[in-house]
Design a protein around this motif. Sequence first.
Motif, PDB file in Angstrom:
ATOM      1  N   LEU A 273       0.840  -1.196   0.000  1.00  0.00           N
ATOM      2  CA  LEU A 273       0.000   0.000   0.000  1.00  0.00           C
ATOM      3  C   LEU A 273       0.875   1.247   0.000  1.00  0.00           C
ATOM      4  O   LEU A 273       1.860   1.320   0.745  1.00  0.00           O
ATOM      5  CB  LEU A 273      -0.892   0.033   1.242  1.00  0.00           C
ATOM      6  CG  LEU A 273      -1.962  -1.054   1.413  1.00  0.00           C
ATOM      7  CD1 LEU A 273      -2.665  -0.867   2.750  1.00  0.00           C
ATOM      8  CD2 LEU A 273      -2.955  -1.030   0.270  1.00  0.00           C
ATOM      9  N   ASP A 274       0.527   2.246  -0.803  1.00  0.00           N
ATOM     10  CA  ASP A 274       1.241   3.518  -0.679  1.00  0.00           C
ATOM     11  C   ASP A 274       0.663   4.285   0.512  1.00  0.00           C
ATOM     12  O   ASP A 274      -0.351   3.884   1.108  1.00  0.00           O
ATOM     13  CB  ASP A 274       1.192   4.325  -1.976  1.00  0.00           C
ATOM     14  CG  ASP A 274      -0.210   4.740  -2.387  1.00  0.00           C
ATOM     15  OD1 ASP A 274      -1.076   4.969  -1.512  1.00  0.00           O
ATOM     16  OD2 ASP A 274      -0.450   4.866  -3.614  1.00  0.00           O
ATOM     17  N   ASP A 275       1.306   5.387   0.881  1.00  0.00           N
ATOM     18  CA  ASP A 275       0.896   6.092   2.092  1.00  0.00           C
ATOM     19  C   ASP A 275      -0.537   6.612   2.001  1.00  0.00           C
ATOM     20  O   ASP A 275      -1.268   6.618   3.000  1.00  0.00           O
ATOM     21  CB  ASP A 275       1.854   7.245   2.387  1.00  0.00           C
ATOM     22  CG  ASP A 275       3.167   6.764   2.999  1.00  0.00           C
ATOM     23  OD1 ASP A 275       3.280   5.555   3.301  1.00  0.00           O
ATOM     24  OD2 ASP A 275       4.075   7.592   3.186  1.00  0.00           O
ATOM     25  N   ALA A 276      -0.955   7.046   0.835  1.00  0.00           N
ATOM     26  CA  ALA A 276      -2.327   7.543   0.690  1.00  0.00           C
ATOM     27  C   ALA A 276      -3.334   6.415   0.906  1.00  0.00           C
ATOM     28  O   ALA A 276      -4.365   6.599   1.576  1.00  0.00           O
ATOM     29  CB  ALA A 276      -2.514   8.170  -0.689  1.00  0.00           C
ATOM     30  N   GLU A 277      -3.053   5.236   0.354  1.00  0.00           N
ATOM     31  CA  GLU A 277      -3.934   4.089   0.565  1.00  0.00           C
ATOM     32  C   GLU A 277      -3.917   3.668   2.032  1.00  0.00           C
ATOM     33  O   GLU A 277      -4.961   3.314   2.611  1.00  0.00           O
ATOM     34  CB  GLU A 277      -3.490   2.923  -0.322  1.00  0.00           C
ATOM     35  CG  GLU A 277      -3.706   3.166  -1.815  1.00  0.00           C
ATOM     36  CD  GLU A 277      -3.082   2.074  -2.671  1.00  0.00           C
ATOM     37  OE1 GLU A 277      -3.733   1.659  -3.638  1.00  0.00           O
ATOM     38  OE2 GLU A 277      -1.947   1.644  -2.367  1.00  0.00           O
ATOM     39  N   TRP A 278      -2.738   3.688   2.624  1.00  0.00           N
ATOM     40  CA  TRP A 278      -2.597   3.324   4.032  1.00  0.00           C
ATOM     41  C   TRP A 278      -3.486   4.221   4.895  1.00  0.00           C
ATOM     42  O   TRP A 278      -4.246   3.753   5.751  1.00  0.00           O
ATOM     43  CB  TRP A 278      -1.135   3.445   4.444  1.00  0.00           C
ATOM     44  CG  TRP A 278      -0.815   2.921   5.799  1.00  0.00           C
ATOM     45  CD1 TRP A 278      -1.004   3.554   6.995  1.00  0.00           C
ATOM     46  CD2 TRP A 278      -0.237   1.647   6.128  1.00  0.00           C
ATOM     47  NE1 TRP A 278      -0.584   2.773   8.035  1.00  0.00           N
ATOM     48  CE2 TRP A 278      -0.097   1.592   7.526  1.00  0.00           C
ATOM     49  CE3 TRP A 278       0.190   0.560   5.368  1.00  0.00           C
ATOM     50  CZ2 TRP A 278       0.433   0.490   8.190  1.00  0.00           C
ATOM     51  CZ3 TRP A 278       0.734  -0.539   6.028  1.00  0.00           C
ATOM     52  CH2 TRP A 278       0.848  -0.574   7.419  1.00  0.00           C
ATOM     53  N   ILE A 279      -3.399   5.518   4.668  1.00  0.00           N
ATOM     54  CA  ILE A 279      -4.187   6.462   5.464  1.00  0.00           C
ATOM     55  C   ILE A 279      -5.681   6.276   5.208  1.00  0.00           C
ATOM     56  O   ILE A 279      -6.500   6.350   6.131  1.00  0.00           O
ATOM     57  CB  ILE A 279      -3.746   7.902   5.160  1.00  0.00           C
ATOM     58  CG1 ILE A 279      -2.345   8.148   5.755  1.00  0.00           C
ATOM     59  CG2 ILE A 279      -4.744   8.919   5.710  1.00  0.00           C
ATOM     60  CD1 ILE A 279      -1.704   9.451   5.301  1.00  0.00           C
ATOM     61  N   ALA A 280      -6.060   5.995   3.973  1.00  0.00           N
ATOM     62  CA  ALA A 280      -7.467   5.780   3.657  1.00  0.00           C
ATOM     63  C   ALA A 280      -8.039   4.616   4.450  1.00  0.00           C
ATOM     64  O   ALA A 280      -9.179   4.664   4.934  1.00  0.00           O
ATOM     65  CB  ALA A 280      -7.636   5.533   2.149  1.00  0.00           C
TER      66      ALA A 280
END
Length: 452
Positions: free
Chosen positions: A51-58
């Motif tokens: 997961l990239d950071d944006a996906e992680w945060i989502a």
Amino acid sequence: MAVDPQAYRPERALTALGDPFYDAVPAANFPRTILRFRNDRAARQVGLDTLDDAEWIAHFGRFAPLPGSLEQPLALRYHGHQFRVYNPDIGDGRGFTFAQLRDDRSRLMDLGTKGSGQTPWSRFGDGRLTLKGGVREVLATEMLEALNVPTSRSFSLIETGEELERNDEPSPTRGGVLVRLSHSHIRIGTFQRLAYHRDEDAMRRLTGYVLRELYGEDSDDPIRLLELVVARTATLAARYMAAGFVHGVLNSDNINVTGESFDYGPWRFAPVWDPAFVAAYFDHAGLYAFGRQPEAILWDVMQLASSLRLIAESDPLIAALDGFAPAYQPAIAEAVLWRLGRTPRGGEEDRALVQAVERALRSTQVPVDRFFFDAFAQPLPQTYDTAWDEVRALLEPYAMRRARDHAYWQGEPCSMLIDEVEAIWSPIAAADDWGAFGAKIANIRAMGDALA
């Protein structure tokens, strides 16, 4: 979603238990989501490290459902004894089970939260977690994992942009939301709730769920369940002791039926071997003091046995409980010898060594972490005086488990005493400086690699 389809294996086994076990709840809508910690080592084991950071945060800040797993967060229902007083008015008050998935050992794992908002069980709480509390839990779980204690793993810590009011630390203080990866969030208190309501059908369903999904046994036998929990919790108690760790709040709602430690509040590591050392400032009677932890954990397991009387006879339950001490003795020997870098020999030799180590640590007040560092996979240094002669002699015939060849051994022991926790938090609070936090995680993991 950027996941490895071979490694990511979502599950939703919890839903088979049915509505009486949980409440569907929404996650809080946080003002901000700033990623402070992501555990890619743990994420790799469940196929989420890509997961990239944006996906992680989502997923772990906004709680968008993970594909194929739970469609909505579930706040679990349970009761529990809190400092030996029964409380039927508790449950997941600031957390929920967000997802289930298989790890690389095919174990069923939960992604559970802390600080994710109010639930029907919040009572008068705000359902939130301080960022400092999240930092403390990350440090605790990283240290325990390195010291071979079965523990939940801090998976993610995200700052939420909220200012929280607390009575036990300077306020307002920053808010955070933690996600932990755990081998279940089913507690002894989950069984206690069903016994309280005399719900035999649900008790049988839960027993079968735990045996099949968490222990991999094709059974719904409550006696077998208790035997397994006794063995696992005896090992947990032993490894707490070898690690010098004090959980602080060993209530029955904080004991996972898989024997995995979790939910870290006022934890401490003991600086010296002091059986009376307590972690929680409110533990005035020392109920959960360092030296009383095996007794406290056994007492909690006794409450599981009492709950299982709803569907089982007393005599075989009592017989299963009697297995705790016989399981604890070899477990404490194995745990201490693991930390000493030695291979157990078995029987009375191991027990005599453990007792000698405890006596010497108590009488000399040598720091716990210092001793295990100095004694790992080498003869005890001559700087240890005659009070250590018995330990030195008993250690001599033991084979070394591994060489002392990691760079970690060229430095100083890695400890996690309360002063250092405060020193790590201070620059975060004052200047948003996370350097000491990151450096400590690296040091802890180096220790874990050296010990493993």
